[in-house]
Design a protein around this motif. Structure first.
Motif, mmCIF file in Angstrom:
data_model
loop_
_atom_site.group_PDB
_atom_site.id
_atom_site.type_symbol
_atom_site.label_atom_id
_atom_site.label_comp_id
_atom_site.label_asym_id
_atom_site.label_seq_id
_atom_site.Cartn_x
_atom_site.Cartn_y
_atom_site.Cartn_z
ATOM 1 N N LEU A 30 43.253 27.764 -38.879
ATOM 2 C CA LEU A 30 42.986 26.979 -40.087
ATOM 3 C C LEU A 30 41.957 27.683 -40.982
ATOM 4 O O LEU A 30 42.217 27.974 -42.157
ATOM 5 C CB LEU A 30 42.495 25.589 -39.666
ATOM 6 C CG LEU A 30 42.159 24.595 -40.773
ATOM 7 C CD1 LEU A 30 43.384 24.316 -41.645
ATOM 8 C CD2 LEU A 30 41.655 23.280 -40.153
ATOM 9 N N GLY A 31 40.794 27.974 -40.416
ATOM 10 C CA GLY A 31 39.706 28.501 -41.248
ATOM 11 C C GLY A 31 39.517 30.006 -41.218
ATOM 12 O O GLY A 31 38.788 30.562 -42.029
ATOM 13 N N ILE A 82 37.797 31.548 -39.066
ATOM 14 C CA ILE A 82 36.433 31.882 -38.640
ATOM 15 C C ILE A 82 36.209 31.654 -37.141
ATOM 16 O O ILE A 82 35.221 32.148 -36.603
ATOM 17 C CB ILE A 82 35.349 31.123 -39.443
ATOM 18 C CG1 ILE A 82 35.563 29.622 -39.374
ATOM 19 C CG2 ILE A 82 35.281 31.642 -40.875
ATOM 20 C CD1 ILE A 82 34.382 28.820 -39.917
ATOM 21 N N CYS A 83 37.091 30.889 -36.483
ATOM 22 C CA CYS A 83 36.879 30.632 -35.048
ATOM 23 C C CYS A 83 37.945 31.279 -34.171
ATOM 24 O O CYS A 83 37.669 32.235 -33.447
ATOM 25 C CB CYS A 83 36.851 29.120 -34.779
ATOM 26 S SG CYS A 83 35.483 28.265 -35.577
ATOM 27 N N ARG A 84 39.175 30.748 -34.235
ATOM 28 C CA ARG A 84 40.195 31.179 -33.281
ATOM 29 C C ARG A 84 40.890 32.488 -33.635
ATOM 30 O O ARG A 84 40.979 33.403 -32.797
ATOM 31 C CB ARG A 84 41.261 30.078 -33.119
ATOM 32 C CG ARG A 84 40.753 28.843 -32.428
ATOM 33 C CD ARG A 84 41.708 27.680 -32.585
ATOM 34 N NE ARG A 84 41.726 27.191 -33.971
ATOM 35 C CZ ARG A 84 42.508 26.234 -34.429
ATOM 36 N NH1 ARG A 84 43.382 25.666 -33.611
ATOM 37 N NH2 ARG A 84 42.430 25.835 -35.687
ATOM 38 N N HIS A 92 36.775 29.133 -46.148
ATOM 39 C CA HIS A 92 35.793 30.096 -45.626
ATOM 40 C C HIS A 92 36.054 31.539 -46.066
ATOM 41 O O HIS A 92 35.531 32.473 -45.453
ATOM 42 C CB HIS A 92 35.745 29.999 -44.096
ATOM 43 C CG HIS A 92 35.390 28.636 -43.618
ATOM 44 N ND1 HIS A 92 34.111 28.139 -43.680
ATOM 45 C CD2 HIS A 92 36.165 27.630 -43.112
ATOM 46 C CE1 HIS A 92 34.101 26.897 -43.203
ATOM 47 N NE2 HIS A 92 35.333 26.569 -42.867
ATOM 48 N N ASP A 120 41.340 23.674 -31.313
ATOM 49 C CA ASP A 120 40.323 23.987 -32.317
ATOM 50 C C ASP A 120 38.924 23.718 -31.754
ATOM 51 O O ASP A 120 38.583 22.578 -31.452
ATOM 52 C CB ASP A 120 40.575 23.101 -33.540
ATOM 53 C CG ASP A 120 39.648 23.431 -34.697
ATOM 54 O OD1 ASP A 120 38.697 24.224 -34.505
ATOM 55 O OD2 ASP A 120 39.880 22.887 -35.782
ATOM 56 N N TYR A 141 34.542 21.799 -33.951
ATOM 57 C CA TYR A 141 33.646 20.635 -33.909
ATOM 58 C C TYR A 141 33.036 20.386 -32.537
ATOM 59 O O TYR A 141 32.298 19.417 -32.353
ATOM 60 C CB TYR A 141 34.397 19.387 -34.388
ATOM 61 C CG TYR A 141 34.744 19.469 -35.855
ATOM 62 C CD1 TYR A 141 33.757 19.331 -36.827
ATOM 63 C CD2 TYR A 141 36.054 19.713 -36.266
ATOM 64 C CE1 TYR A 141 34.056 19.432 -38.176
ATOM 65 C CE2 TYR A 141 36.372 19.816 -37.618
ATOM 66 C CZ TYR A 141 35.365 19.675 -38.561
ATOM 67 O OH TYR A 141 35.664 19.779 -39.895
HETATM 68 P P1 4NP Z 1 39.485 27.851 -37.006
HETATM 69 O O1 4NP Z 1 38.432 26.662 -36.867
HETATM 70 O O2 4NP Z 1 40.712 27.277 -37.670
HETATM 71 O O3 4NP Z 1 39.753 28.236 -35.582
HETATM 72 O O4 4NP Z 1 38.817 28.933 -37.808
HETATM 73 C C1 4NP Z 1 38.020 25.874 -37.937
HETATM 74 C C2 4NP Z 1 37.131 26.384 -38.833
HETATM 75 C C3 4NP Z 1 36.669 25.583 -39.869
HETATM 76 C C4 4NP Z 1 37.124 24.285 -39.989
HETATM 77 C C5 4NP Z 1 38.035 23.782 -39.071
HETATM 78 C C6 4NP Z 1 38.488 24.580 -38.036
HETATM 79 N N1 4NP Z 1 36.632 23.476 -41.031
HETATM 80 O O5 4NP Z 1 36.979 22.277 -41.044
HETATM 81 O O6 4NP Z 1 35.881 23.965 -41.890
#
Ligand code: 4NP
Length: 157
Positions: A15-16, A18-20, A50, A129, A132
């Motif tokens: 999604l972002g 920045i994590c997965r 992001h 995810d 949070y």
């Molecule tokens: P990602 O995690 O999809 O693994 O990078 C997230 C990063 C940010 C958000 C949600 C999930 N956000 O809501 O900002």
């Protein structure tokens, strides 16, 4: 055509971004480099929130614990060209897979699937995810993406 020829440009999507997906990209790069593969790998997010940011500090930390530096990565959003440039696009979860399917251009050449479809017995599962949650979630993410990357590299050698 050899699998090695068709599985060489891979994009990891969450999604972002920045994590997965930064961890998925890093786990793949690390193992693909170790296997001596030639490849192109990148990661991206379906959301724009992001763009330009470094990976989440918790992602940087878990990667660093395993000797992988992801501090140089910067988040970007999936773009139309990705669907033609990459041979395979791996989504971390069903929601992002659906978004990818809805944004795919008519002339896309990439194959879309869930990342954990690569892992026998885990087909259809999502990389959860961790954003949070606490740091423990990032360790689970690392384990998941490492396992998937291991199978991906195994199909490419
Ligand atoms: P990602 O995690 O999809 O693994 O990078 C997230 C990063 C940010 C958000 C949600 C999930 N956000 O809501 O900002």
């Amino acid at each position: 055509m050899e699998v090695a020829d068709v599985l060489n440009r891979v994009l990891f999507v969450c999604l972002g971004n920045i994590c997965r997906s930064p961890l998925a990209e890093a786990a793949f790069r690390h193992q693909a480099d170790a296997a001596g593969l030639s490849f192109e790998a990148d990661s991206a997010g379906t959301a724009h929130w992001h763009i330009g940011k470094q990976p989440d500090p918790r992602s940087q930390q878990i990667a660093a614990q395993f000797g992988v530096d992801i501090s140089g990565q910067r988040a970007r959003q999936v773009m139309e060209e990705d669907f033609r440039r990459f041979t395979h696009i791996f989504a971390m979860d069903h929601e992002n897979l659906e978004v990818l399917q809805s944004r795919a251009p008519m002339d896309m050449t990439a194959e879309l699937s869930l990342l954990l479809d690569l892992v026998p017995g885990r087909e259809g599962e999502a990389v959860g995810d961790p954003y949070y949650g606490g740091e423990k979630g990032f360790a689970v993410t690392w384990r998941d993406v490492w396992e998937a990357a291991n199978h991906l590299v195994g199909r490419m050698v």
